[in-house]
Design an enzyme around this catalytic site. Structure first.
Site, PDB file in Angstrom:
ATOM      1  N   HIS A 310       0.836  -1.207   0.000  1.00 15.64           N
ATOM      2  CA  HIS A 310       0.000   0.000   0.000  1.00 15.64           C
ATOM      3  C   HIS A 310       0.871   1.257   0.000  1.00 15.64           C
ATOM      4  O   HIS A 310       0.660   2.168  -0.805  1.00 15.64           O
ATOM      5  CB  HIS A 310      -0.923  -0.023   1.220  1.00 15.64           C
ATOM      6  CG  HIS A 310      -1.724   1.224   1.416  1.00 15.64           C
ATOM      7  ND1 HIS A 310      -3.023   1.358   0.991  1.00 15.64           N
ATOM      8  CD2 HIS A 310      -1.404   2.406   1.999  1.00 15.64           C
ATOM      9  CE1 HIS A 310      -3.471   2.562   1.293  1.00 15.64           C
ATOM     10  NE2 HIS A 310      -2.505   3.219   1.921  1.00 15.64           N
ATOM     11  N   GLU A 311       1.853   1.308   0.909  1.00 19.42           N
ATOM     12  CA  GLU A 311       2.699   2.513   0.978  1.00 19.42           C
ATOM     13  C   GLU A 311       3.483   2.715  -0.315  1.00 19.42           C
ATOM     14  O   GLU A 311       3.683   3.845  -0.761  1.00 19.42           O
ATOM     15  CB  GLU A 311       3.650   2.431   2.173  1.00 19.42           C
ATOM     16  CG  GLU A 311       2.987   2.306   3.533  1.00 19.42           C
ATOM     17  CD  GLU A 311       1.831   3.262   3.758  1.00 19.42           C
ATOM     18  OE1 GLU A 311       1.833   4.371   3.192  1.00 19.42           O
ATOM     19  OE2 GLU A 311       0.900   2.891   4.491  1.00 19.42           O
ATOM     20  N   HIS A 314       1.568   4.308  -3.000  1.00 16.61           N
ATOM     21  CA  HIS A 314       1.521   5.766  -2.835  1.00 16.61           C
ATOM     22  C   HIS A 314       2.658   6.476  -3.572  1.00 16.61           C
ATOM     23  O   HIS A 314       2.584   7.690  -3.795  1.00 16.61           O
ATOM     24  CB  HIS A 314       1.596   6.138  -1.356  1.00 16.61           C
ATOM     25  CG  HIS A 314       0.288   6.110  -0.644  1.00 16.61           C
ATOM     26  ND1 HIS A 314      -0.828   6.800  -1.076  1.00 16.61           N
ATOM     27  CD2 HIS A 314      -0.088   5.481   0.509  1.00 16.61           C
ATOM     28  CE1 HIS A 314      -1.821   6.611  -0.230  1.00 16.61           C
ATOM     29  NE2 HIS A 314      -1.405   5.803   0.743  1.00 16.61           N
ATOM     30  N   GLU A 333      -5.671   7.445  -1.268  1.00 16.40           N
ATOM     31  CA  GLU A 333      -5.889   6.272  -0.418  1.00 16.40           C
ATOM     32  C   GLU A 333      -6.710   5.179  -1.124  1.00 16.40           C
ATOM     33  O   GLU A 333      -6.369   3.993  -1.055  1.00 16.40           O
ATOM     34  CB  GLU A 333      -6.560   6.673   0.889  1.00 16.40           C
ATOM     35  CG  GLU A 333      -5.709   7.583   1.780  1.00 16.40           C
ATOM     36  CD  GLU A 333      -4.394   6.966   2.223  1.00 16.40           C
ATOM     37  OE1 GLU A 333      -4.125   5.790   1.915  1.00 16.40           O
ATOM     38  OE2 GLU A 333      -3.620   7.677   2.893  1.00 16.40           O
ATOM     39  N   TYR A 383     -10.940   4.021   2.323  1.00 17.47           N
ATOM     40  CA  TYR A 383     -10.143   2.866   1.928  1.00 17.47           C
ATOM     41  C   TYR A 383     -11.033   1.750   1.382  1.00 17.47           C
ATOM     42  O   TYR A 383     -10.828   1.265   0.273  1.00 17.47           O
ATOM     43  CB  TYR A 383      -9.343   2.332   3.121  1.00 17.47           C
ATOM     44  CG  TYR A 383      -8.235   3.222   3.620  1.00 17.47           C
ATOM     45  CD1 TYR A 383      -6.902   2.854   3.471  1.00 17.47           C
ATOM     46  CD2 TYR A 383      -8.504   4.422   4.264  1.00 17.47           C
ATOM     47  CE1 TYR A 383      -5.870   3.648   3.950  1.00 17.47           C
ATOM     48  CE2 TYR A 383      -7.488   5.226   4.745  1.00 17.47           C
ATOM     49  CZ  TYR A 383      -6.175   4.842   4.590  1.00 17.47           C
ATOM     50  OH  TYR A 383      -5.172   5.633   5.058  1.00 17.47           O
TER      51      TYR A 383
END
Length: 446
Positions: A310-311, A314, A333, A383
């Site tokens: 997930h990070e 980004h 997000e 999310y």
């Protein structure tokens, strides 16, 4: 950011109370000041908890409307008790500084002369950073320091005027244009200093090392400092991955996260466009209450493959394709969580069936002002419902069309700013199916 646990938050404080001046609307709406170039030189104390030095920033007025002032965002002052703040700016040059506003997170600097379109100017100042206690995106966990959002950055003026939103601890308030950073960090040799960009270490004074980190085409800069253990790997596409871990994390956990980092970077690049930076630093500490936090080329994370994927998503959705995170948090997000599902081979089958709106005011596209007033719903809607909406969009327009949409949309907004309106136009252009009812059903406004 990936939230594993939502903390309670007070209802949003009005901007008037926080001292935000009325927005001066930019007639042409062009985002400015543009092309910021930050030069920073800081020296730390023995533990890496205090950093002092100087920062300067050169910028250009991209708008036809004159630029008479700029605003610095001192985001981490939200971690102090204003006016007692961890970030201190003094001796401003290149303009006249006003008192801090917006809970001590904004500083207006009046320029000596209005900048016309395409004219450039610089401001400089002395800077002091004191890292507070706590395993946070700006905080220290024992001997490990995490220094996210500590460097003052320029606020953005666009069609809505100056964006001087308050800091939020539930998500992000950040909105910054692409720029360059040249950051020199003088620190004890015993401390490793992972940082945004590409770093080169040289010997400093006795027992000290000078780490110079340079990063082009990024929105912000973050670093860490502590007796980390470091491992290094390389993706199949040539990106260097450094994993830094605190002493409580095992080498096997670090190796597992290294594998995830390399695989996720390659997978995301295949879907959204080649990763444009040479290096990524992953900093692991299982005490992070928030799960994970993204910065350009630098992420904080617990040991979790899903959180790390997930990070790293980004890096595209917020880092490369930027957005106003306070106004439209779903744009990074929801997209990062959708990308994480794709990486994990999840298709979101029937996930929209679990959607249950709490009120008529609840929408995927709500701002952080709404979510700070309804914190228990932020993760569920932005999310969960957000990624499910994107899965539904894929089913509505077809997998190939969705893949092309996201790849082309990223390319069209590479190093730029995404808005909900932009995405809706691009999605509609990608299909012959009318999406009007889709946006209404999924509560995607804008």
């Amino acid at each position: 950011m990936l939230r594993r646990v939502l903390i309670s938050a007070a209802a949003a404080v009005s901007l008037l109370v926080l001292g935000v001046p009325p927005a001066a609307h930019a007639a042409d709406g062009i985002r400015t000041p543009s092309k910021p170039s930050y030069t920073v030189t800081l020296s730390s104390n023995a533990s890496g908890t205090t950093w002092t030095g100087h920062e300067s920033v050169t910028f250009t007025n991209a708008s036809a409307d004159p630029l008479t002032e700029v605003y610095l965002r001192l985001w981490d002052n939200a971690h102090g008790a204003c006016p007692s703040t961890p970030i201190t700016v003094t001796n401003v040059t290149g303009g006249t500084a006003s008192a801090l506003s917006v809970g001590c997170t904004a500083m207006k600097i009046a320029l000596p002369a209005a900048l016309a379109q395409n004219q450039s100017a610089s401001v400089g100042f002395d800077l002091s950073i004191v890292v507070p206690s706590g395993a946070d995106r700006f905080g220290r966990d024992g001997s490990y320091n995490f220094v996210g959002n500590a460097l003052p950055v320029l606020a953005v003026r666009d069609a809505s005027g100056w964006h001087l939103d308050p800091y939020t601890n539930n998500g992000e308030s950040f909105y910054a244009l692409i720029g360059d950073f040249d950051v020199t960090l003088d620190h004890p040799t015993s401390l490793l200093v992972p940082a945004t960009g590409t770093s080169v270490d040289t010997p400093g004074a006795s027992g000290r090392t000078v780490t110079r980190a340079t990063a082009k085409n990024v929105r912000e800069f973050a670093w860490g400092a502590g007796p980390f253990t470091k491992t290094t790997g390389t993706t199949t596409t040539g990106v260097t991955v450094n994993v830094y871990r605190v002493s409580s994390i095992s080498s096997s956990s670090a190796n597992s996260m290294m594998t995830t980092a390399k695989n996720a970077l390659v997978a995301h690049a295949g879907r959204f466009g080649a990763f444009p930076y040479a290096e990524v630093d992953v900093v692991l500490d299982n005490n992070f209450w928030f799960g994970g936090m993204e910065y350009p080329g630098f992420v904080l994370d617990v040991v979790s493959s899903t959180a790390l994927a997930h990070e790293l998503a980004h890096q595209w959705w917020y880092g490369i394709v930027g957005d106003d995170e306070y106004t439209s948090p779903w744009l990074d997000e929801s997209f990062a969580d959708y990308a994480t599902d794709l990486y994990n081979g999840l298709s979101g089958t029937n996930c929209w069936n679990g959607v249950s709106w709490q009120s008529s005011a609840e929408k995927i596209t709500n701002s952080m002002a709404y979510w700070d007033a309804h914190p228990s719903r932020y993760s569920t809607v932005v999310y969960g419902y957000g990624k499910c909406a994107l899965h539904d969009l894929r089913r509505t327009i077809g997998t190939t069309a969705m893949e092309n949409l996201l790849r082309n949309y990223a390319a069209a907004h590479w190093y730029g700013i995404s808005t909900t309106a932009d995405f809706k136009v691009a999605a509609q252009a990608a299909t012959s199916v009318s999406l009007s009812s889709f946006w209404t059903t999924h509560r995607i406004d804008g």
